[in-house]
Scaffold this motif. Structure first.
Motif, short mmCIF file in Angstrom:
data_model
loop_
_atom_site.label_atom_id
_atom_site.label_comp_id
_atom_site.label_asym_id
_atom_site.label_seq_id
_atom_site.Cartn_x
_atom_site.Cartn_y
_atom_site.Cartn_z
N THR A 80 73.98 3.81 38.13
CA THR A 80 73.67 4.88 36.46
C THR A 80 72.26 5.19 36.30
O THR A 80 71.91 6.09 35.70
CB THR A 80 74.34 3.72 35.88
OG1 THR A 80 75.40 3.99 35.69
CG2 THR A 80 73.88 4.60 33.67
N ALA A 81 71.55 4.15 36.90
CA ALA A 81 69.59 3.69 37.40
C ALA A 81 69.75 5.09 37.57
O ALA A 81 68.46 5.45 37.18
CB ALA A 81 69.28 2.23 37.21
N ASP A 82 70.17 4.59 38.42
CA ASP A 82 68.83 6.21 39.77
C ASP A 82 69.38 7.78 39.42
O ASP A 82 68.67 8.20 38.48
CB ASP A 82 69.99 6.16 41.09
CG ASP A 82 69.41 4.84 41.77
OD1 ASP A 82 69.86 3.81 41.93
OD2 ASP A 82 67.89 4.95 42.23
N ALA A 83 71.31 7.75 38.61
CA ALA A 83 71.22 8.94 37.87
C ALA A 83 70.21 9.23 37.07
O ALA A 83 70.18 10.50 36.53
CB ALA A 83 73.04 8.77 37.58
N ILE A 84 70.37 8.37 36.01
CA ILE A 84 69.58 8.32 34.37
C ILE A 84 67.87 8.47 35.10
O ILE A 84 67.25 9.85 34.43
CB ILE A 84 69.14 7.01 33.82
CG1 ILE A 84 70.63 6.79 33.10
CG2 ILE A 84 68.45 7.89 32.83
CD1 ILE A 84 71.66 8.07 32.00
N ALA A 85 67.15 8.32 36.13
CA ALA A 85 65.89 8.76 37.05
C ALA A 85 66.17 10.22 37.48
O ALA A 85 65.45 10.91 36.99
CB ALA A 85 65.77 7.80 37.87
N ALA A 86 67.08 10.73 37.28
CA ALA A 86 67.17 11.86 37.86
C ALA A 86 67.70 12.56 36.76
O ALA A 86 66.98 14.13 37.26
CB ALA A 86 68.54 11.67 39.03
N ALA A 87 67.98 12.68 36.25
CA ALA A 87 68.86 12.92 34.64
C ALA A 87 67.50 13.68 34.11
O ALA A 87 66.71 15.25 33.39
CB ALA A 87 69.69 12.87 33.96
N PHE A 88 66.29 12.61 33.56
CA PHE A 88 65.30 12.90 33.30
C PHE A 88 63.60 13.24 34.37
O PHE A 88 62.67 13.49 33.84
CB PHE A 88 64.39 11.96 32.78
CG PHE A 88 65.92 11.31 31.26
CD1 PHE A 88 64.99 11.97 30.13
CD2 PHE A 88 66.64 10.44 31.35
CE1 PHE A 88 65.28 11.40 29.09
CE2 PHE A 88 67.15 10.74 30.26
CZ PHE A 88 66.72 10.62 29.18
N GLY A 89 64.34 13.49 35.68
CA GLY A 89 63.28 13.82 36.66
C GLY A 89 62.20 13.10 36.70
O GLY A 89 60.76 13.25 36.95
N VAL A 90 62.66 11.48 36.84
CA VAL A 90 61.29 10.47 36.94
C VAL A 90 61.67 9.85 37.85
O VAL A 90 62.52 9.69 38.61
CB VAL A 90 61.11 9.35 35.17
CG1 VAL A 90 60.89 11.47 34.37
CG2 VAL A 90 62.49 8.45 35.15
N GLY A 91 60.32 8.61 38.25
CA GLY A 91 61.09 7.58 39.34
C GLY A 91 61.54 6.94 39.10
O GLY A 91 62.09 6.46 38.19
#
Lengths: 255, 255
Positions: A80-91
């Motif tokens: 989930t943490a990686d997915a949220i970062a991807a959703a927001f386009g952040v590292g």
């Protein structure tokens, strides 16, 4: 002010397979109700990054707040943490404060702070942490998205660090009149008339069938306006009487 | 053949408010599992036509089958049939067979077949009926969308008239190894290695915490390949032993 609204995105194959029966929707909706923030949509998605990203992006666009549950543990399917970062386009990286906190915690209980456990310190860039009073590893807030654990007791704990960050709305109050005996068809027309007559109140009916001798309909009125609600509840008692039912007014959305 | 997949759209304000805890996802997923049809997404939407239309159209495009529950009773907030007709861009009217069936039913029990009850005969044009062995008023199938009641016992009954209409897929079997004692972090790396080694098997872990003396992790292997699954389950028992746990193989996705 636009009324604040919320959506919930439950993440986990075990919910879709039916292995686990969700309780977090009830729990989060129950927490938000007295804050005047209604839940307007729920999605359940699998442990697949593209699906999580798509759901979170659709929901955060439309609702004031989004709550995700699940997928922030130490195992390979916790993405989930990686997915949220991807959703927001952040590292995303191991957060120094979380690393230190977890290191202390594992030292204390004499457990190795393994590479897998260090996954729980991965937090999207710019997110703020959400305290986990139960098991240590925090949730986090990224914009209007609150990422919580999946275990219900931990969700409950994390919510305590969420409410003060939310803009509150007008609270929807409810009254229930339980009417043993009738079926929905017996009250449907009168209820529809009530619904049309009282603009500030919405009416619902929920049948129950436990046995041939234990069935009936719960009539519910909901409104942000307490005075209108008091009148509406009295009307529901009259409606119950008109079908031979002995309805009593109960606070809230009783079943 | 493309593997058949399913999505579920639960309709009802009472699910979003937390008044009702859903059980239909578990029930439908459990019915579809032995047919080899995995549920890949769930949405819960309110009793608002535009929201139902949007969700149903998104889901029926992407998945082989869509199941909706709720909103087909006689009251003013029962708008699912109209929403499905709108989603498919077809008309809706009182279905003569359903009118006759309900008329018979209400005659039999000496109840008036009111205008409200006649709402339950509204069926989108071209839909086929789904038998309701519990309370009479049917569900219906429109293209790949199956519209069921909300009351769980009626859903269960209606599903019996659905299975024979579905193309079956390869069944995903599961084995569970319950390991009292460890936390997920203790087994995460070894489990990730297993997941990488066995392409045809997917592995999951689900922690439980009931008390300080009753906690552990359920390790689950899932596959359509029984031989691979037998090997995988044995590997999970070895993994359990490596963290001092005494794991026994249980059929299915035990909790």
């Amino acid at each position: 002010m636009k009324a604040p609204t919320a959506a919930i995105c439950l993440i986990g194959d075990e919910l879709l397979s039916g292995r686990t029966r969700d309780i977090n929707v009830q729990q989060i909706a129950g927490y938000l109700r007295p804050l005047g923030i209604p839940v307007e949509e729920v999605r359940i998605v699998p442990d697949v990054q593209a699906r999580i990203v798509e759901a979170v992006n659709a929901l955060r666009e439309r609702y004031a707040y989004v709550f995700t549950t699940g997928g922030i543990g130490p195992t390979h399917d916790d993405i989930t943490a990686d997915a949220i970062a991807a959703a927001f386009g952040v590292g995303i990286d191991k957060h120094p404060d979380v690393m230190a906190m977890l290191q202390d915690r594992y030292d204390e209980i004499g457990t190795e702070f393994t590479e897998a456990r260090q996954r729980m310190a991965r937090i999207p860039d710019g997110a703020s942490l959400i305290k986990n009073p139960v098991s240590g590893a925090p949730g986090f807030q990224t914009g209007n998205v609150f990422t919580l654990a999946g275990v219900p007791s931990i969700v409950q704990g994390m919510l305590q660090d969420v409410g003060h960050r939310l803009e509150h709305g007008r609270v929807v109050h409810a009254r229930t009149v339980r009417v043993p005996g009738p079926r929905e068809g017996d009250i449907a027309e009168a209820l529809s008339d009530l619904d049309k007559s009282y603009e500030e109140v919405s009416f619902g009916s929920y049948p129950w069938f436990r046995s041939v001798n234990d069935h009936g309909v719960s009539l519910i009125a909901r409104s942000t306006d307490e005075a209108a609600l008091t009148t509406a509840a009295r009307k529901l008692v009259e409606l119950a009487a008109s079908v031979g039912g002995d309805g009593e007014i109960i606070e809230g959305e009783a079943s």
